[in-house]
Design a protein around this motif. Structure first.
Motif, PDB file in Angstrom:
ATOM      1  N   UNK A  28      -8.324  12.011 -12.484  1.00 24.80           N
ATOM      2  CA  UNK A  28      -8.386  13.379 -12.997  1.00 24.80           C
ATOM      3  C   UNK A  28      -8.484  14.386 -11.862  1.00 24.80           C
ATOM      4  N   UNK A  29      -9.265  14.056 -10.840  1.00 26.83           N
ATOM      5  CA  UNK A  29      -9.413  14.954  -9.696  1.00 26.83           C
ATOM      6  C   UNK A  29      -8.085  15.128  -8.962  1.00 26.83           C
ATOM      7  N   UNK A  30      -7.380  14.005  -8.763  1.00 25.26           N
ATOM      8  CA  UNK A  30      -6.084  14.066  -8.086  1.00 25.26           C
ATOM      9  C   UNK A  30      -5.077  14.836  -8.924  1.00 25.26           C
ATOM     10  N   UNK A  31      -5.083  14.577 -10.235  1.00 29.15           N
ATOM     11  CA  UNK A  31      -4.157  15.278 -11.113  1.00 29.15           C
ATOM     12  C   UNK A  31      -4.434  16.774 -11.112  1.00 29.15           C
ATOM     13  N   UNK A  32      -5.687  17.147 -11.035  1.00 20.46           N
ATOM     14  CA  UNK A  32      -6.064  18.555 -10.985  1.00 20.46           C
ATOM     15  C   UNK A  32      -5.556  19.217  -9.692  1.00 20.46           C
ATOM     16  N   UNK A  33      -5.656  18.489  -8.578  1.00 14.62           N
ATOM     17  CA  UNK A  33      -5.143  18.997  -7.301  1.00 14.62           C
ATOM     18  C   UNK A  33      -3.639  19.219  -7.349  1.00 14.62           C
ATOM     19  N   UNK A  34      -2.925  18.201  -7.870  1.00 11.89           N
ATOM     20  CA  UNK A  34      -1.455  18.272  -7.935  1.00 11.89           C
ATOM     21  C   UNK A  34      -1.029  19.358  -8.920  1.00 11.89           C
ATOM     22  N   UNK A  35      -1.778  19.490 -10.013  1.00 15.64           N
ATOM     23  CA  UNK A  35      -1.405  20.454 -11.043  1.00 15.64           C
ATOM     24  C   UNK A  35      -1.466  21.889 -10.573  1.00 15.64           C
ATOM     25  N   UNK A  36      -2.270  22.172  -9.545  1.00 14.44           N
ATOM     26  CA  UNK A  36      -2.390  23.528  -9.033  1.00 14.44           C
ATOM     27  C   UNK A  36      -1.236  23.933  -8.126  1.00 14.44           C
ATOM     28  N   UNK A  37      -0.415  22.967  -7.732  1.00 15.61           N
ATOM     29  CA  UNK A  37       0.651  23.269  -6.768  1.00 15.61           C
ATOM     30  C   UNK A  37       1.791  23.997  -7.456  1.00 15.61           C
ATOM     31  N   UNK A  54       0.829  -1.206   0.000  1.00 11.58           N
ATOM     32  CA  UNK A  54       0.000   0.000   0.000  1.00 11.58           C
ATOM     33  C   UNK A  54       0.869   1.264   0.000  1.00 11.58           C
ATOM     34  N   UNK A  55       1.909   1.227   0.813  1.00 14.82           N
ATOM     35  CA  UNK A  55       2.805   2.389   0.897  1.00 14.82           C
ATOM     36  C   UNK A  55       3.443   2.665  -0.461  1.00 14.82           C
ATOM     37  N   UNK A  56       4.032   1.625  -1.055  1.00 14.13           N
ATOM     38  CA  UNK A  56       4.728   1.802  -2.330  1.00 14.13           C
ATOM     39  C   UNK A  56       3.762   2.232  -3.431  1.00 14.13           C
ATOM     40  N   UNK A  57       2.569   1.674  -3.406  1.00 17.40           N
ATOM     41  CA  UNK A  57       1.574   1.986  -4.431  1.00 17.40           C
ATOM     42  C   UNK A  57       1.133   3.451  -4.352  1.00 17.40           C
ATOM     43  N   UNK A  58       0.854   3.921  -3.144  1.00 20.19           N
ATOM     44  CA  UNK A  58       0.390   5.302  -2.968  1.00 20.19           C
ATOM     45  C   UNK A  58       1.486   6.320  -3.292  1.00 20.19           C
ATOM     46  N   UNK A  59       2.703   6.047  -2.819  1.00 18.49           N
ATOM     47  CA  UNK A  59       3.816   6.954  -3.132  1.00 18.49           C
ATOM     48  C   UNK A  59       4.010   7.034  -4.639  1.00 18.49           C
ATOM     49  N   UNK A  60       3.989   5.859  -5.296  1.00 16.01           N
ATOM     50  CA  UNK A  60       4.204   5.820  -6.746  1.00 16.01           C
ATOM     51  C   UNK A  60       3.111   6.585  -7.486  1.00 16.01           C
ATOM     52  N   UNK A  61       1.863   6.439  -7.038  1.00 14.60           N
ATOM     53  CA  UNK A  61       0.766   7.114  -7.730  1.00 14.60           C
ATOM     54  C   UNK A  61       0.828   8.625  -7.554  1.00 14.60           C
ATOM     55  N   UNK A  62       1.033   9.080  -6.319  1.00 18.62           N
ATOM     56  CA  UNK A  62       1.046  10.526  -6.078  1.00 18.62           C
ATOM     57  C   UNK A  62       2.211  11.199  -6.788  1.00 18.62           C
ATOM     58  N   UNK A  63       3.387  10.579  -6.735  1.00 20.42           N
ATOM     59  CA  UNK A  63       4.573  11.197  -7.339  1.00 20.42           C
ATOM     60  C   UNK A  63       4.617  11.014  -8.851  1.00 20.42           C
ATOM     61  N   UNK A  64       3.756  10.141  -9.385  1.00 18.50           N
ATOM     62  CA  UNK A  64       3.733   9.980 -10.845  1.00 18.50           C
ATOM     63  C   UNK A  64       3.273  11.264 -11.530  1.00 18.50           C
ATOM     64  N   UNK A  65       2.529  12.103 -10.798  1.00 13.41           N
ATOM     65  CA  UNK A  65       2.111  13.392 -11.353  1.00 13.41           C
ATOM     66  C   UNK A  65       3.251  14.407 -11.332  1.00 13.41           C
ATOM     67  N   UNK A  66       4.361  14.031 -10.714  1.00 14.62           N
ATOM     68  CA  UNK A  66       5.556  14.882 -10.679  1.00 14.62           C
ATOM     69  C   UNK A  66       6.592  14.380 -11.683  1.00 14.62           C
ATOM     70  N   UNK A  67       6.125  13.746 -12.738  1.00 12.88           N
ATOM     71  CA  UNK A  67       6.990  13.249 -13.815  1.00 12.88           C
ATOM     72  C   UNK A  67       7.978  12.201 -13.321  1.00 12.88           C
ATOM     73  N   UNK A  68       7.559  11.422 -12.322  1.00 15.00           N
ATOM     74  CA  UNK A  68       8.355  10.292 -11.860  1.00 15.00           C
ATOM     75  C   UNK A  68       7.780   9.004 -12.471  1.00 15.00           C
ATOM     76  N   UNK A  69       8.632   8.012 -12.738  1.00 12.41           N
ATOM     77  CA  UNK A  69       8.152   6.735 -13.261  1.00 12.41           C
ATOM     78  C   UNK A  69       7.576   5.904 -12.115  1.00 12.41           C
TER      79      UNK A  69
END
Length: 443
Positions: free
Chosen positions: A434-443, A344-359
């Motif tokens: 899309x909602x999460x990406x929109x949140x991250x994109x505003x930062x 769960x930890x690895x999955x969530x970190x990977x998903x959130x940071x994927x919007x920061x151009x991380x693989x």
């Protein structure tokens, strides 16, 4: 008669007596010997390292005899000018003291001693400075905020530019020779000898506060912001305090423990715009206690930042640092009483940071690997089949993931459980993604 007029008359009489006592030889100078650390060679490198060599010459200095000045003050105390000042101050400013007259006399004596020394040393021109001196003293009496100058020696940051203004009243700059040189009375114990290294950068703060402890929250916010701007083992090694005041005192504080400098970074011309913007966005959102300046360890953000600091600052083995960094990620990304923690930890970190151009797959695998190292550390199992350079690369990556995660969580200011549910849903459905990406994109 108001306090300004009373103080003006007192100072004018003080000046007249100073001149008279100098002519009569009642105020004398004496030679005192000082030992000075004189820098002969100073080389600053862009990574923050300083090469310095110097000598310790003995310097004779002419100073006014302090006992003569005390005698002058005692003489002034017999004059009606001072009696009127004391009576006024005791009546208006000492209602909460058990002995108002004694307190008022002490305050006026402090004002006189500093003003006399400044006048005798040529630093006080009554025609230009009298009003400023009186206003400063009245601010002291009224308990108004006063101006503090703070100079902080930093470790962990190099300067490729001379200085950067972080915000109004706060700059970070290169150290200079004047920061390194010092002198002290011959025969007095020298605490400077305990300093075996020099600052890599200087943080200067000018701020109006009633007492210097009130500045600690702002100072800690700046230090944490510098630690998060890039991965850097940024720490305070010495703090100088200087108030514009007659009744508050300056001084020096030195942390009792020295942190290691595992990570360094440099500031260049491109950071002159980016660093102030970064600090402005996160500084006031940091979970800092206003009274003490300490991080609040009662919420997930405070715990994550504390573990981040452990990882970048503590002089411990690499696997211990990895464990700290993983604990920081756990504080952010795990809910209470969850199972399959590493997945769960690895999955969530990977998903959130994927919007920061991380693989995401790379992040997932590295977090899983780091979690295994953390588990071995917690259970006392030795690390096997890993070369030191491989472990260091894992540490570097996990600390960077934690840094980016902290910055993201700070800015989102979302309820943790709600945010993590959104991250989980984003793994499964396009609308949540899309909602999460929109949140991250505003930062």
């Amino acid at each position: 008669m108001n306090i300004s007029t009373l103080l003006q008359e007192l100072v004018e009489e003080m000046i007249r007596l100073c001149d008279e006592w100098k002519r009569e030889g009642k105020l004398r100078k004496e030679t005192k010997l000082y030992q000075k650390y004189k820098v002969k060679r100073f080389e600053y490198r862009e990574n923050g390292e300083i090469q310095v060599s110097g000598s310790f010459p003995i310097i004779p200095k002419e100073e006014w005899n302090i006992s003569d000045i005390f005698k002058l003050i005692e003489h002034i105390k017999t004059l009606p000018y001072l009696e009127d000042c004391i009576a006024y101050i005791a009546r208006e400013y000492t209602s909460h003291f058990s002995n108002p007259n004694a307190q008022a006399e002490f305050w006026v004596s402090e004002f006189l001693q500093k003003t006399i020394l400044e006048y005798l040393n040529g630093n006080f021109d009554p025609r230009k400075d009298l009003v400023e001196y009186i206003v400063t003293f009245i601010h002291d009496l009224e308990g108004n905020p006063i101006e503090w100058e703070i100079k902080v020696w930093l470790e962990g940051i190099g300067m490729k530019v001379d200085e950067i203004e972080i915000e109004k009243g706060i700059i970070i700059r290169k150290p200079t020779v004047s920061d390194i040189e010092y002198e002290y009375p011959l025969g007095m114990p020298l605490f400077e000898q305990t300093l075996f290294h020099h600052p890599s950068a200087i943080l200067e703060i000018r701020k109006r506060e009633k007492l210097h402890p009130a500045i600690y929250p702002d100072l800690e916010r700046i230090i944490i912001a510098l630690q998060l701007y890039k991965v850097g083992s940024v720490s305070k090694t010495r703090i100088y305090w200087k108030p514009k005041s007659f009744l508050q005192f300056g001084g020096t504080s030195t942390p009792m423990r020295w942190w290691s400098t595992t990570y360094r970074y440099s500031l260049d011309v491109s950071d002159a715009e980016k660093l102030p913007q970064f600090v402005a966005k996160i500084k006031d959102k940091l979970p800092i206690e206003e009274k003490t300046g300490n991080l609040m360890a009662t919420n997930h953000l405070g715990i994550a930042i504390l573990r981040y600091q452990d990882a970048i600052l503590k002089p411990e083995a690499t696997e211990n640092k990895i464990a700290y960094a993983v604990m920081g990620l756990e504080a952010l990304y795990l809910k209470a009483k969850e199972e399959e923690l590493s997945h769960r930890l690895a999955q969530r970190v990977a998903k959130l940071l994927s919007f920061r151009e991380e693989k995401p797959i790379k992040i997932y695998n590295l977090v899983k690997e780091a979690y295994d190292i953390r588990s071995n550390f917690v259970h006392g199992s030795p690390l096997q089949n890993k070369k030191p350079q491989e472990v260091k690369k894992i540490l570097d990556s996990i600390i960077e993931y934690l840094r980016k995660s902290i910055i993201t969580f700070i800015q989102l200011q979302e309820e943790k459980e709600k945010l993590l549910s959104l991250v989980d849903n984003a793994l499964l459905e396009k609308q949540a993604e899309d909602k999460l990406q929109n949140l991250i994109g505003k930062l």
